[in-house]
Design a protein around this motif. Structure first.
Motif, PDB file in Angstrom:
ATOM      1  N   UNK A   1       0.844  -1.208   0.000  1.00  0.00           N
ATOM      2  CA  UNK A   1       0.000   0.000   0.000  1.00  0.00           C
ATOM      3  C   UNK A   1       0.878   1.256   0.000  1.00  0.00           C
ATOM      4  N   UNK A   2       0.236   2.396  -0.268  1.00  0.00           N
ATOM      5  CA  UNK A   2       0.952   3.678  -0.241  1.00  0.00           C
ATOM      6  C   UNK A   2       1.552   3.923   1.141  1.00  0.00           C
ATOM      7  N   UNK A   3       0.769   3.623   2.173  1.00  0.00           N
ATOM      8  CA  UNK A   3       1.241   3.796   3.553  1.00  0.00           C
ATOM      9  C   UNK A   3       2.464   2.924   3.811  1.00  0.00           C
ATOM     10  N   UNK A   4       2.412   1.698   3.288  1.00  0.00           N
ATOM     11  CA  UNK A   4       3.536   0.783   3.449  1.00  0.00           C
ATOM     12  C   UNK A   4       4.792   1.325   2.786  1.00  0.00           C
ATOM     13  N   UNK A   5       4.600   1.874   1.578  1.00  0.00           N
ATOM     14  CA  UNK A   5       5.759   2.425   0.845  1.00  0.00           C
ATOM     15  C   UNK A   5       6.361   3.607   1.586  1.00  0.00           C
ATOM     16  N   UNK A   6       5.459   4.413   2.192  1.00  0.00           N
ATOM     17  CA  UNK A   6       5.915   5.574   2.951  1.00  0.00           C
ATOM     18  C   UNK A   6       6.715   5.145   4.186  1.00  0.00           C
ATOM     19  N   UNK A   7       6.244   4.088   4.839  1.00  0.00           N
ATOM     20  CA  UNK A   7       6.866   3.656   6.107  1.00  0.00           C
ATOM     21  C   UNK A   7       8.173   2.901   5.880  1.00  0.00           C
ATOM     22  N   UNK A   8       8.303   2.272   4.705  1.00  0.00           N
ATOM     23  CA  UNK A   8       9.376   1.292   4.491  1.00  0.00           C
ATOM     24  C   UNK A   8      10.772   1.798   4.815  1.00  0.00           C
ATOM     25  N   UNK A   9      11.114   2.982   4.293  1.00  0.00           N
ATOM     26  CA  UNK A   9      12.503   3.423   4.471  1.00  0.00           C
ATOM     27  C   UNK A   9      12.825   3.705   5.944  1.00  0.00           C
ATOM     28  N   UNK A  10      11.830   4.211   6.677  1.00  0.00           N
ATOM     29  CA  UNK A  10      12.048   4.457   8.107  1.00  0.00           C
ATOM     30  C   UNK A  10      12.248   3.134   8.845  1.00  0.00           C
ATOM     31  N   UNK A  11      11.393   2.180   8.553  1.00  0.00           N
ATOM     32  CA  UNK A  11      11.467   0.878   9.230  1.00  0.00           C
ATOM     33  C   UNK A  11      12.777   0.174   8.917  1.00  0.00           C
ATOM     34  N   UNK A  12      13.145   0.287   7.647  1.00  0.00           N
ATOM     35  CA  UNK A  12      14.366  -0.360   7.179  1.00  0.00           C
ATOM     36  C   UNK A  12      15.600   0.160   7.898  1.00  0.00           C
TER      37      UNK A  12
END
Ligand code: AMP
Length: 194
Positions: free
Chosen positions: A46-57
């Motif tokens: 999802x868009x939210x997932x894409x937004x969160x990914x780099x922070x989580x990574x």
């Protein structure tokens, strides 16, 4: 104010997820883990997932407004619940004040916070052990683990003070057997006003 709303607090690897499973089983609460919600969004792309990914990574915090919006949606889906267990949220003072506002708008509040206390050396061992089966890349890299522990110390640990001021803070020793720790949690939870 008839819900039992618990904040389960502690550093990464403290056992919040493990204990949440047991708490929701016994108390029939809705489990609201922001980490799980983000991983779900990630896996669905999802868009939210894409937004969160780099922070989580990188082991950094996803911006507050993104987290708060996601939590608000989840609360509003479950206004008929017996209560919520907030796991991995709030992670900043700002998230904590936003959570209070959200709950108050529904005439609800936090019943109490439970803080699982585990020394840093033990956290590292547990996170790496979990990384063998979780598939989480943030569990498998020493640098990312260090970042997450630092972020906890700098940005998240002050949240304990926020709940101390409200008289809602309860520390529990998070080292011991899963059942022993769960018994301690129950002893504290059974004192909470619901
Ligand atoms: P967790 O499963 O709780 O360890 O969370 C995994 C990652 O998701 C964290 O390292 C953050 O990048 C992100 N995350 C989870 N919960 C929050 C939160 N309340 N605020 C900001 N970022 C979060």
């Amino acid at each position: 104010m008839s819900m039992l709303n618990i904040v389960l607090f502690g550093p990464p690897g403290a056992g919040k997820g493990t204990q949440s499973e047991k708490i929701i089983d016994k108390y029939r609460l809705v489990h609201l883990s922001t980490g799980d919600l983000f991983r779900n969004h990630l896996s669905k792309g999802t868009e939210l997932g894409k937004l969160a990914q780099k922070f989580m990574d990188e082991g950094k915090l996803v911006p507050d407004e993104v987290v708060v919006g996601m939590v608000e949606n989840k609360i509003e889906e479950h206004l008929d619940a017996r209560g919520f267990i907030f796991d991995g949220f709030p992670r900043t003072i700002n998230q904590a004040t936003e959570l209070d506002k959200m709950l108050l708008s529904h005439n609800l509040n936090i019943s109490g916070m439970i803080s699982l206390e585990v020394p840093e050396d033990e956290l590292r061992v547990r996170i790496k052990e979990r990384g063998k089966t979780s598939g989480r890349t943030d569990d498998q890299d020493d640098g990312k683990i260090t970042t997450r522990i630092r972020v906890y110390q700098d940005e998240t640990s002050p949240v304990a003070g926020y709940y101390k001021q409200q008289g809602k803070f309860n520390a529990i020793n998070g080292v011991g057997s899963i059942d022993q720790i769960f018994d301690e949690i129950c002893r504290v939870m059974d004192q909470f006003p619901s």
